[in-house]
Scaffold this motif. Sequence first.
Motif, PDB file in Angstrom:
ATOM      1  N   TYR A  43       0.829  -1.199   0.000  1.00  0.00           N
ATOM      2  CA  TYR A  43       0.000   0.000   0.000  1.00  0.00           C
ATOM      3  C   TYR A  43       0.867   1.253   0.000  1.00  0.00           C
ATOM      4  CZ  TYR A  43       0.973   0.028   5.026  1.00  0.00           C
ATOM      5  OH  TYR A  43       1.601   0.038   6.247  1.00  0.00           O
ATOM      6  N   VAL A  44       0.282   2.335  -0.487  1.00  0.00           N
ATOM      7  CA  VAL A  44       0.895   3.660  -0.431  1.00  0.00           C
ATOM      8  C   VAL A  44      -0.146   4.637   0.087  1.00  0.00           C
ATOM      9  CG1 VAL A  44       2.510   3.218  -2.318  1.00  0.00           C
ATOM     10  CG2 VAL A  44       0.265   4.179  -2.824  1.00  0.00           C
ATOM     11  N   GLY A  45       0.308   5.778   0.578  1.00  0.00           N
ATOM     12  CA  GLY A  45      -0.646   6.743   1.104  1.00  0.00           C
ATOM     13  C   GLY A  45       0.002   8.060   1.470  1.00  0.00           C
ATOM     14  N   GLY A  46      -0.780   8.900   2.093  1.00  0.00           N
ATOM     15  CA  GLY A  46      -0.315  10.194   2.560  1.00  0.00           C
ATOM     16  C   GLY A  46      -0.882  10.483   3.930  1.00  0.00           C
ATOM     17  N   ASN A  47      -0.253  11.412   4.644  1.00  0.00           N
ATOM     18  CA  ASN A  47      -0.711  11.753   5.989  1.00  0.00           C
ATOM     19  C   ASN A  47      -0.493  13.234   6.263  1.00  0.00           C
ATOM     20  OD1 ASN A  47       1.908  12.197   7.711  1.00  0.00           O
ATOM     21  ND2 ASN A  47       2.311  10.372   6.458  1.00  0.00           N
ATOM     22  N   VAL A  48      -1.256  13.744   7.212  1.00  0.00           N
ATOM     23  CA  VAL A  48      -1.105  15.129   7.652  1.00  0.00           C
ATOM     24  C   VAL A  48      -1.486  15.178   9.123  1.00  0.00           C
ATOM     25  CG1 VAL A  48      -3.464  15.805   7.014  1.00  0.00           C
ATOM     26  CG2 VAL A  48      -1.668  17.545   7.157  1.00  0.00           C
ATOM     27  N   GLY A  49      -0.818  16.054   9.860  1.00  0.00           N
ATOM     28  CA  GLY A  49      -1.124  16.150  11.286  1.00  0.00           C
ATOM     29  C   GLY A  49      -0.330  17.258  11.942  1.00  0.00           C
ATOM     30  N   GLY A  50      -0.089  17.094  13.230  1.00  0.00           N
ATOM     31  CA  GLY A  50       0.643  18.095  13.988  1.00  0.00           C
ATOM     32  C   GLY A  50       1.691  17.449  14.875  1.00  0.00           C
ATOM     33  N   GLN A  51       2.742  18.213  15.186  1.00  0.00           N
ATOM     34  CA  GLN A  51       3.785  17.758  16.095  1.00  0.00           C
ATOM     35  C   GLN A  51       4.002  18.798  17.176  1.00  0.00           C
ATOM     36  OE1 GLN A  51       7.030  18.939  16.799  1.00  0.00           O
ATOM     37  NE2 GLN A  51       7.067  20.668  15.365  1.00  0.00           N
ATOM     38  N   TRP A  52       4.277  18.323  18.374  1.00  0.00           N
ATOM     39  CA  TRP A  52       4.709  19.218  19.437  1.00  0.00           C
ATOM     40  C   TRP A  52       5.800  18.501  20.226  1.00  0.00           C
ATOM     41  CZ3 TRP A  52       0.516  16.139  19.589  1.00  0.00           C
ATOM     42  CH2 TRP A  52       0.283  15.364  20.727  1.00  0.00           C
ATOM     43  N   GLY A  53       6.858  19.240  20.509  1.00  0.00           N
ATOM     44  CA  GLY A  53       7.993  18.582  21.138  1.00  0.00           C
ATOM     45  C   GLY A  53       8.891  19.558  21.860  1.00  0.00           C
ATOM     46  N   SER A  54      10.068  19.047  22.267  1.00  0.00           N
ATOM     47  CA  SER A  54      10.980  19.856  23.057  1.00  0.00           C
ATOM     48  C   SER A  54      12.421  19.503  22.723  1.00  0.00           C
ATOM     49  CB  SER A  54      10.732  19.631  24.554  1.00  0.00           C
ATOM     50  OG  SER A  54      11.009  18.285  24.905  1.00  0.00           O
ATOM     51  N   SER A  55      13.295  20.443  23.023  1.00  0.00           N
ATOM     52  CA  SER A  55      14.732  20.258  22.880  1.00  0.00           C
ATOM     53  C   SER A  55      15.409  20.928  24.063  1.00  0.00           C
ATOM     54  CB  SER A  55      15.229  20.870  21.568  1.00  0.00           C
ATOM     55  OG  SER A  55      16.643  20.783  21.480  1.00  0.00           O
ATOM     56  N   ASP A  56      16.506  20.321  24.515  1.00  0.00           N
ATOM     57  CA  ASP A  56      17.276  20.890  25.620  1.00  0.00           C
ATOM     58  C   ASP A  56      18.706  21.164  25.160  1.00  0.00           C
ATOM     59  OD1 ASP A  56      15.171  20.699  27.549  1.00  0.00           O
ATOM     60  OD2 ASP A  56      15.547  18.551  27.671  1.00  0.00           O
ATOM     61  N   PRO A  57      18.920  22.245  24.400  1.00  0.00           N
ATOM     62  CA  PRO A  57      20.284  22.576  23.975  1.00  0.00           C
ATOM     63  C   PRO A  57      21.133  22.976  25.173  1.00  0.00           C
ATOM     64  CG  PRO A  57      18.794  24.354  23.441  1.00  0.00           C
ATOM     65  CD  PRO A  57      17.940  23.242  23.939  1.00  0.00           C
ATOM     66  N   SER A  58      22.403  22.619  25.094  1.00  0.00           N
ATOM     67  CA  SER A  58      23.285  22.889  26.231  1.00  0.00           C
ATOM     68  C   SER A  58      24.610  23.465  25.749  1.00  0.00           C
ATOM     69  CB  SER A  58      23.541  21.595  27.006  1.00  0.00           C
ATOM     70  OG  SER A  58      24.512  21.785  28.005  1.00  0.00           O
ATOM     71  N   THR A  59      25.086  24.483  26.460  1.00  0.00           N
ATOM     72  CA  THR A  59      26.420  25.054  26.257  1.00  0.00           C
ATOM     73  C   THR A  59      27.136  25.044  27.598  1.00  0.00           C
ATOM     74  OG1 THR A  59      25.778  26.484  24.412  1.00  0.00           O
ATOM     75  CG2 THR A  59      27.707  27.137  25.680  1.00  0.00           C
ATOM     76  N   SER A  60      28.336  24.465  27.620  1.00  0.00           N
ATOM     77  CA  SER A  60      29.105  24.428  28.867  1.00  0.00           C
ATOM     78  C   SER A  60      30.579  24.612  28.560  1.00  0.00           C
ATOM     79  CB  SER A  60      28.876  23.105  29.602  1.00  0.00           C
ATOM     80  OG  SER A  60      29.328  22.009  28.821  1.00  0.00           O
ATOM     81  N   THR A  61      31.334  25.028  29.570  1.00  0.00           N
ATOM     82  CA  THR A  61      32.776  25.200  29.425  1.00  0.00           C
ATOM     83  C   THR A  61      33.473  24.652  30.664  1.00  0.00           C
ATOM     84  OG1 THR A  61      34.512  26.783  28.835  1.00  0.00           O
ATOM     85  CG2 THR A  61      32.827  27.517  30.411  1.00  0.00           C
ATOM     86  N   VAL A  62      34.789  24.673  30.671  1.00  0.00           N
ATOM     87  CA  VAL A  62      35.569  24.142  31.789  1.00  0.00           C
ATOM     88  C   VAL A  62      36.584  25.195  32.243  1.00  0.00           C
ATOM     89  CG1 VAL A  62      35.318  21.739  31.068  1.00  0.00           C
ATOM     90  CG2 VAL A  62      37.226  23.090  30.192  1.00  0.00           C
ATOM     91  N   PHE A  63      36.987  25.070  33.484  1.00  0.00           N
ATOM     92  CA  PHE A  63      37.994  25.990  33.990  1.00  0.00           C
ATOM     93  C   PHE A  63      39.387  25.523  33.568  1.00  0.00           C
ATOM     94  CE2 PHE A  63      41.169  27.048  37.239  1.00  0.00           C
ATOM     95  CZ  PHE A  63      41.137  28.422  37.120  1.00  0.00           C
ATOM     96  N   SER A  64      40.211  26.489  33.173  1.00  0.00           N
ATOM     97  CA  SER A  64      41.615  26.226  32.855  1.00  0.00           C
ATOM     98  C   SER A  64      42.452  27.373  33.399  1.00  0.00           C
ATOM     99  CB  SER A  64      41.821  26.107  31.339  1.00  0.00           C
ATOM    100  OG  SER A  64      43.201  26.078  31.021  1.00  0.00           O
ATOM    101  N   PRO A  65      43.576  27.094  34.037  1.00  0.00           N
ATOM    102  CA  PRO A  65      44.430  28.184  34.547  1.00  0.00           C
ATOM    103  C   PRO A  65      44.895  29.134  33.448  1.00  0.00           C
ATOM    104  CG  PRO A  65      45.103  26.084  35.485  1.00  0.00           C
ATOM    105  CD  PRO A  65      44.106  25.773  34.414  1.00  0.00           C
ATOM    106  N   THR A  66      44.985  28.624  32.217  1.00  0.00           N
ATOM    107  CA  THR A  66      45.399  29.487  31.110  1.00  0.00           C
ATOM    108  C   THR A  66      44.203  29.930  30.276  1.00  0.00           C
ATOM    109  OG1 THR A  66      45.773  27.559  29.692  1.00  0.00           O
ATOM    110  CG2 THR A  66      47.651  28.370  30.983  1.00  0.00           C
ATOM    111  N   GLY A  67      43.007  29.654  30.784  1.00  0.00           N
ATOM    112  CA  GLY A  67      41.808  29.975  30.031  1.00  0.00           C
ATOM    113  C   GLY A  67      41.287  31.371  30.287  1.00  0.00           C
TER     114      GLY A  67
END
Length: 278
Positions: A43-67
Motif C-alpha cells: 500500500y501507499v498513502g499520505g498523511n497530515v497532522g501536527g507535532q509538538w515537542g521539546s529540545s534541551d540545547p546545552s552550552t558548557s565550558t571548563v575551567f583552565s588556569p590558562t583559560g
Amino acid sequence: MKTFLLAVASIVLGTASVQAADLAAQYTKAPMMTPAYNWTGFYVGGNVGGQWGSSDPSTSTVFSPTGYFAASSVPAVNTVGAQGINSSGVTGGLTAGYNWQVNNAVFGIEGDINYFGFKGRASGTAVYPCCAPDTFTVNSSVSADWLATIRGRIGFLAAPTWLLYATGGAAISEVKANFNFTDTFAGGAAESGTIRDTRVGWTAGVGTEYAFGGGWSLKAEYLYVDLGRATATSTNLVGSAGTLPFPSSVFTHSVDIKSNIVRVGVNYKFGGPVVARY
C-alpha cells in the motif's frame, strides 16, 4: 348419487395433483457469496497532522588556569547554557508499506518521509560573579526540517475492516543547531558552535485503520519520537574584542529532540487475496 361422489373425488384428486406439481417446482437458491476484506498487500498513502515537542540545547565550558574564565564564572556559564526549547507545527508526508494478514492478526512493515518543521530558539543572560556589572549571553537555535521512520506494525482486527495496531522502529532526521556565546568584559569575547547531524533515534506509537472499500483505508495514528543527543566541541573563544584567542577554554555544545506526532492519513492497497464469505 354415485355419479356425484365420483365427480367430487375427481375434482379433489385433480386439485391435489396440481398443488403437488407446484410444490415440486419450488426450490431455494444458495446464498450469494460476498468478498471479505483481506489486509495482505502493498500500500501507499499520505498523511497530515501536527507535532509538538521539546529540545534541551546545552552550552558548557571548563575551567583552565590558562583559560579565559575565572573559576567562579564557569558554573554560571554552564547554568545559563542549560536551556529549553518548545516547538509545535504542522507535519505531513508520504507513506508506503506491506501487510500480512493471518486470521485476525495483521503484521506489517511501514516507512514514511515527512516534513517535520521542528524549530525554536533560546537565550539567556547573566552577570559575571567575579566581574559585575559585566554580563555574558548564551544563544541557541535548533531545527529539524524532515523526519523519516521505518517501523514494524502488529495489530488485530476488531472487525474485518477495522484494524487496531501498535507500531515501533527507527526515526531518522537531520538535526541542526547553532550556539553563540558573547560577553561585555574587556571589550567583549565571542565563541560559536554548530551541529549538523543525521540522527537515528527511535519511535513508537499506536493507531487504528478502517478499510472502506476498493482498496482504500483511513487511519489515525500517534507516534512518540526520540532522536537522542548530538554533541560537538569548540576551542574558538576569542577575547579582548576579538584579538586574543583562548583555545584552552573548551566549550561543549549538545542538543536533543523529542516530539509527539498525531496524524491522520489515507492509504490505497494494491491487490492482495480476497476470501469468499457467505
